[in-house]
Design an enzyme around this catalytic site. Structure first.
Site, PDB file in Angstrom:
ATOM      1  N   ASP A  11      -5.138   4.092  -5.312  1.00  0.00           N
ATOM      2  CA  ASP A  11      -4.177   3.363  -4.490  1.00  0.00           C
ATOM      3  C   ASP A  11      -3.778   4.289  -3.343  1.00  0.00           C
ATOM      4  OD1 ASP A  11      -2.367   1.593  -3.471  1.00  0.00           O
ATOM      5  OD2 ASP A  11      -1.219   1.339  -5.317  1.00  0.00           O
ATOM      6  N   ASP A 105      -6.660  -1.121   0.408  1.00  0.00           N
ATOM      7  CA  ASP A 105      -6.196   0.208   0.005  1.00  0.00           C
ATOM      8  C   ASP A 105      -6.194   0.429  -1.496  1.00  0.00           C
ATOM      9  OD1 ASP A 105      -4.198  -1.623  -0.454  1.00  0.00           O
ATOM     10  OD2 ASP A 105      -2.569  -0.293   0.126  1.00  0.00           O
ATOM     11  N   GLU A 106      -6.899  -0.406  -2.251  1.00  0.00           N
ATOM     12  CA  GLU A 106      -6.810  -0.307  -3.705  1.00  0.00           C
ATOM     13  C   GLU A 106      -8.127  -0.731  -4.335  1.00  0.00           C
ATOM     14  OE1 GLU A 106      -3.866  -2.035  -7.252  1.00  0.00           O
ATOM     15  OE2 GLU A 106      -3.713  -2.790  -5.202  1.00  0.00           O
TER      16      GLU A 106
END
Length: 477
Positions: A11, A105-106
Site C-alpha cells: 500500500d 496504489d495497492e
C-alpha cells in the site's frame, strides 16, 4: 503444517499527496489535500501532515478546508499517478507472475508463485528489497505487509504505515486478531458493523465467542459462515493475477447544476471522447454505450444502447450517447454526467451507421462546439488553469498552478530536484504560459532487475520522510 507468510500486500503511503509533495519541493513536510475543489468535491487523499488535523479520504472538501484552512488544496493528476503506478506494478511483477492490483496504489503479490520467497526469512528480505526498489524508482514510500493470507497481509500493511514492513508470523494470527475491531475484517462495513455492535459484538474475539450459528442467524448463511472463518484467521482466497475488465467509464460532477440543454450535450460529447481515449489506452472496444445522468434532486438515470458490433470510434460513441440523452428529461438541472462502454472486446467492428454518416474523419468536441452558440460552448473553449497542474512559461520554465481567478493565475516555478521556487502571477491569457507534462520524480537512470540493487538511483523524497533507510524493516508479531 502452517503456511509461510508469502502473501505480500503493498500500500503506497498517502499516494496522491505524497506524489504531489515529491513533485513540488515547496510542499514537502506540509499539509496537502488532493481532491475535487468545488463545493461538492471530496478528498481523494490527504498527506500525513493534513491527517493530523483530522482530514481523511472521502471527506467533503468543505469540511477539510474548515479543519485545515492553511493546507495546499490540489486537483488530482491521474495521468501522473498512473505512470508512477505502472512503475510500481512493474517491480511487483518482477517478484511474481501472480500480482493482483486493487487500485493504482495497492496490490497483492504471491511471492511463493514467483520463487521470490518460501519461508519467513526470504519473504522478509523480498519485502525489504521491494520497498527499497520502489523508493529508488519512484522517490516514494510504500508500506508492506507479509502473512499467510490476503486478509492478514492487508492488516499487516496497515500496521506498517507509514513507510514500514510488518510480518505476521505463523501461529500468532488469532492472538493478533482477537482484540481488533470487527471492522478490521473484510466485508464488515458500517452497516454490518452497526448490526454486530447492537448484538454486543465489538471485537474479532467476540465474533469467535458468539459462534458460527449466531453469526449465521445475525447475518445470513453466506456472510455468517464467511465472517466466522475470517475471525478464525481462515482466508483461502488466492491472489488472482488478472481481473476481467467489464466496463470503461468516466463521469464528472459539476459545482453548479447545468440547465442549458446545449451545454449538457457538449459535456456528454466531451465525456464520450475521454471514455474512448481510456478505452483505446486499454486496447479495448465495446458494444454497449451507457449514459448516466444525476439530476438536481439526486435522482440518477442510466440509459444504454447496444451497437451491432464492438467499436472504439469516438464519433460512434458520441452519437450513441447523444441519442440516449434525447430520452432523458434534464429539466431542473443536471449535477452529474457519465459515459461508459461495456460489452468489451479486444477488437473493433466498424459501425455501419458511422460509415454511412461521414467520411471517417474523427471530429473533436472542440470542432463540434464551433457549430453551437457561444454561450453553449463557453466551458469547452475557456482557458482554465487547474490548481496543482503543471505549466511552463517561456521565460521562467517549469512550474505548477497555485491558483487562479479574477483574470489572473498564480504559478510557483520549481521542479522535483530544485529548491522551493518563487511565485509569480500572470494574466490568464499570458501567451508565454502553457500547459505542460509532469516531470519525473527521480533522475532517469538504469535500475537493476529483481536480482540486483536499485539503491544507486537517487530518489527525490518529501522532506521529513527519509528517516528510515530504504531497505529497513520493522516487524511485529
Amino acid at each position: 503444517m502452517r503456511k509461510a507468510p508469502t502473501i505480500l500486500h503493498l500500500d503506497m503511503d498517502a499516494f496522491y499527496a505524497s506524489a504531489e509533495q515529491a513533485s513540488k519541493p515547496s510542499l514537502r513536510g506540509k499539509a496537502v489535500v488532493v481532491g475535487g475543489l468545488g463545493p461538492r468535491g471530496v478528498v481523494a487523499t490527504a498527506s500525513y501532515e493534513a491527517r493530523v488535523f483530522g482530514v481523511h479520504s472521502a471527506m467533503p472538501m468543505a469540511q477539510a478546508r474548515r479543519l485545515a484552512p492553511n493546507a495546499a488544496y490540489l486537483v488530482p493528476r491521474f495521468g501522473f499517478y498512473k505512470a508512477i503506478s505502472e512503475q510500481v506494478m512493474g517491480l511487483l511483477r518482477e517478484l511474481s507472475p501472480l500480482v493482483e492490483p486493487l487500485s493504482l496504489d495497492e496490490a497483492f503479490v504471491d511471492l511463493e508463485a514467483g520463487g521470490a520467497a518460501w519461508d519467513e526469512g526470504s519473504a522478509r528480505l523480498a519485502g525489504a528489497k521491494l520497498r527499497a526498489d520502489i523508493r529508488a524508482v519512484t522517490g516514494l514510500t510504500g508500506s508492506v505487509g507479509l502473512a499467510a493470507s490476503k486478509m492478514l497481509a492487508k492488516i499487516a500493511s496497515e500496521q506498517a504505515k507509514p513507510d514500514g514492513l510488518v510480518v505476521i508470523e505463523p501461529g500468532t494470527e488469532r492472538a493478533l486478531l482477537g482484540p481488533m475491531s470487527v471492522r478490521t475484517l473484510p466485508g464488515v462495513g458500517p452497516a454490518t458493523g452497526d448490526h454486530l455492535r447492537r448484538a454486543g459484538i465489538h471485537t474479532v474475539e467476540e465474533i469467535v465467542e458468539a459462534g458460527e450459528d449466531e453469526l449465521v442467524r445475525l447475518l445470513g448463511k453466506a456472510h455468517g459462515h464467511g465472517l466466522y472463518a475470517m475471525a478464525l484467521a481462515r482466508d483461502e482466497r488466492a491472489v488472482v493475477a488478472e481481473r476481467e475488465t467489464k466496463s470503461v467509464s468516466v463521469e464528472d460532477t459539476y459545482d453548479v447544476d447545468i440547465h442549458d440543454r446545449v451545454r449538457v450535450g457538449l459535456e456528454v460529447q466531451r465525456l464520450a471522447d475521454r471514455c474512448v481515449r481510456r478505452l483505446r489506452g486499454a486496447g479495448l472496444s465495446g458494444r454497449t454505450i451507457v449514459l448516466k445522468v444525476r439530476r438536481y434532486d439526486f435522482s440518477t438515470l442510466t440509459r444504454s444502447e447496444t451497437l451491432r458490433g464492438p467499436t472504439d470510434d469516438p464519433a460512434v460513441v458520441r452519437e450513441a450517447a447523444l441519442r440516449l440523452l434525447e430520452g432523458v428529461d434534464s429539466t431542473g438541472g443536471v449535477r452529474l454526467l457519465g459515459v461508459g462502454v461495456s460489452g468489451l472486446a479486444d477488437f473493433t467492428q466498424e459501425d455501419l451507421f458511422a460509415q454511412a454518416a461521414g467520411d471517417g474523419v474523427e471530429h473533436t468536441v472542440e470542432e463540434v462546439a464551433d457549430e453551437v452558440p457561444v454561450e453553449g460552448r463557453e466551458s469547452v473553449v475557456e482557458r482554465r488553469w487547474v490548481a496543482g497542474h503543471d505549466v511552463r512559461h517561456a521565460e521562467y520554465g517549469h512550474g505548477w498552478v497555485q491558483g487562479s481567478g479574477v483574470g489572473r493565475v498564480t504559478v510557483r516555478f520549481e521542479t522535483p530536484d530544485s529548491p522551493p521556487g518563487r511565485v509569480r502571477t500572470f494574466p490568464v491569457d499570458d501567451p508565454g504560459l502553457e500547459v505542460a507534462e509532469p516531470l519525473p520524480l527521480v533522475e532517469r537512470k538504469t535500475v537493476s532487475g529483481a536480482q540486483g540493487s536499485a539503491s544507486s538511483v537517487p530518489a527525490i523524497l518529501p522532506k521529513g520522510r527519509s528517516g528510515r533507510g530504504g531497505g529497513g524493516a520493522r516487524s511485529r508479531p
